[in-house]
Write an enzyme that holds these catalytic residues in place. Sequence first.
Site, PDB file in Angstrom:
ATOM      1  N   HIS A 168       7.733   8.045  16.593  1.00 16.28           N
ATOM      2  CA  HIS A 168       8.068   6.685  17.434  1.00 16.28           C
ATOM      3  C   HIS A 168       7.704   6.865  18.464  1.00 16.28           C
ATOM      4  CE1 HIS A 168      10.492   7.869  13.640  1.00 16.28           C
ATOM      5  NE2 HIS A 168       9.496   6.550  13.237  1.00 16.28           N
ATOM      6  N   LYS A 199      20.780   0.977   3.063  1.00 14.22           N
ATOM      7  CA  LYS A 199      20.366   2.650   3.270  1.00 14.22           C
ATOM      8  C   LYS A 199      21.019   3.346   4.244  1.00 14.22           C
ATOM      9  CE  LYS A 199      16.176   3.342   5.094  1.00 14.22           C
ATOM     10  NZ  LYS A 199      14.720   3.556   5.777  1.00 14.22           N
ATOM     11  N   ARG A 202       0.720   6.209  10.632  1.00 16.28           N
ATOM     12  CA  ARG A 202      -0.080   7.363  10.480  1.00 16.28           C
ATOM     13  C   ARG A 202      -1.215   8.322   9.262  1.00 16.28           C
ATOM     14  NH1 ARG A 202       6.091   8.933   9.056  1.00 16.28           N
ATOM     15  NH2 ARG A 202       6.084   6.895   7.767  1.00 16.28           N
ATOM     16  N   SER A 255      11.001  10.551  10.666  1.00 14.22           N
ATOM     17  CA  SER A 255      12.197  11.107  10.826  1.00 14.22           C
ATOM     18  C   SER A 255      13.102  12.085   9.619  1.00 14.22           C
ATOM     19  CB  SER A 255      13.272   9.515  10.521  1.00 14.22           C
ATOM     20  OG  SER A 255      12.953   9.432  11.655  1.00 14.22           O
TER      21      SER A 255
HETATM   22  P1  ADP Z   1      11.353   2.880   8.695  1.00 12.32           P
HETATM   23  O1  ADP Z   1      11.225   1.742   9.809  1.00 12.32           O
HETATM   24  O2  ADP Z   1      10.458   2.530   7.406  1.00 12.32           O
HETATM   25  O3  ADP Z   1      12.862   3.100   8.343  1.00 12.32           O
HETATM   26  P2  ADP Z   1      10.983   4.364  10.515  1.00 12.32           P
HETATM   27  O4  ADP Z   1      11.820   4.246  11.347  1.00 12.32           O
HETATM   28  O5  ADP Z   1      10.535   5.865  10.616  1.00 12.32           O
HETATM   29  O6  ADP Z   1      10.660   3.403   9.753  1.00 12.32           O
HETATM   30  O7  ADP Z   1       9.457   4.342  11.855  1.00 12.32           O
HETATM   31  C1  ADP Z   1       8.994   2.388  11.999  1.00 12.32           C
HETATM   32  C2  ADP Z   1       8.086   2.513  12.305  1.00 12.32           C
HETATM   33  O8  ADP Z   1       7.568   3.869  13.498  1.00 12.32           O
HETATM   34  C3  ADP Z   1       7.416   2.306  11.276  1.00 12.32           C
HETATM   35  O9  ADP Z   1       5.914   1.642  11.064  1.00 12.32           O
HETATM   36  C4  ADP Z   1       6.288   3.646  11.106  1.00 12.32           C
HETATM   37  O10 ADP Z   1       4.860   4.133  10.433  1.00 12.32           O
HETATM   38  C5  ADP Z   1       6.258   4.212  12.317  1.00 12.32           C
HETATM   39  N1  ADP Z   1       5.736   5.502  12.911  1.00 12.32           N
HETATM   40  C6  ADP Z   1       7.069   6.639  11.620  1.00 12.32           C
HETATM   41  N2  ADP Z   1       6.217   8.122  12.183  1.00 12.32           N
HETATM   42  C7  ADP Z   1       5.488   7.456  13.111  1.00 12.32           C
HETATM   43  C8  ADP Z   1       4.222   8.840  13.398  1.00 12.32           C
HETATM   44  N3  ADP Z   1       4.467   9.727  13.421  1.00 12.32           N
HETATM   45  N4  ADP Z   1       3.676   8.362  14.261  1.00 12.32           N
HETATM   46  C9  ADP Z   1       3.222   6.705  14.521  1.00 12.32           C
HETATM   47  N5  ADP Z   1       3.569   5.684  13.742  1.00 12.32           N
HETATM   48  C10 ADP Z   1       5.023   6.649  13.026  1.00 12.32           C
END
Ligand code: ADP
Length: 167
Positions: free
Chosen positions: A20, A44, A93, A131
Amino acid sequence: MRRSIKAVYPGSFDPITNGHIYIAERAAALFDELMVSVLLNPQKKATFSIDDRQAMAREALSHLPNVKVNSFTGLLVDFLRQEHSRIIIRGLRALSDFEYEFQLALMNRQLAPDIETLFIVTDAKYSYLSSSVVKEIFHFGGPVHEMVPPGVYRRLRERFARPTMQI
Ligand code: ADP
């Protein structure tokens, strides 16, 4: 005078990982302001509270002067209007992210045609990182300190502190 351009990077950030942070760093280099917005989703069950998730993100992104952290609930496009932004940042990703992200982006465009979703591709070294993977590896005693910032590692230890694992 040019209007300053603000983008919003929304997500659960439960907790924020180095993947992130990488996306936030790249987005921050493109826009005048980046708002990293932690989603409070009553449907959630999150591991960390909304306050903890924001605190971890704020600490992890404190080296980026044009990045701020806040939280939201409800429709993302409504939140963007409230923030006076028309740009959603999402990270990509693998191919597995694509279908979900594509659907989300099309849905948001349907709801608000003037808002654009922009994707930033991750670095290869973070392509496996999420995460939930971090929490799972941590839970089984694996080394996650290279996957998350120090503040998150500390909170993971506090959150899952237990004497010894019972089998
Ligand atoms: P969500 O919003 O689906 O609950 P997250 O909070 O985990 O997902 O991630 C927020 C955004 O960051 C999403 O677009 C996700 O694809 C991206 N993201 C999560 N992990 C990574 C990573 N390792 N590299 C790049 N982008 C990521």
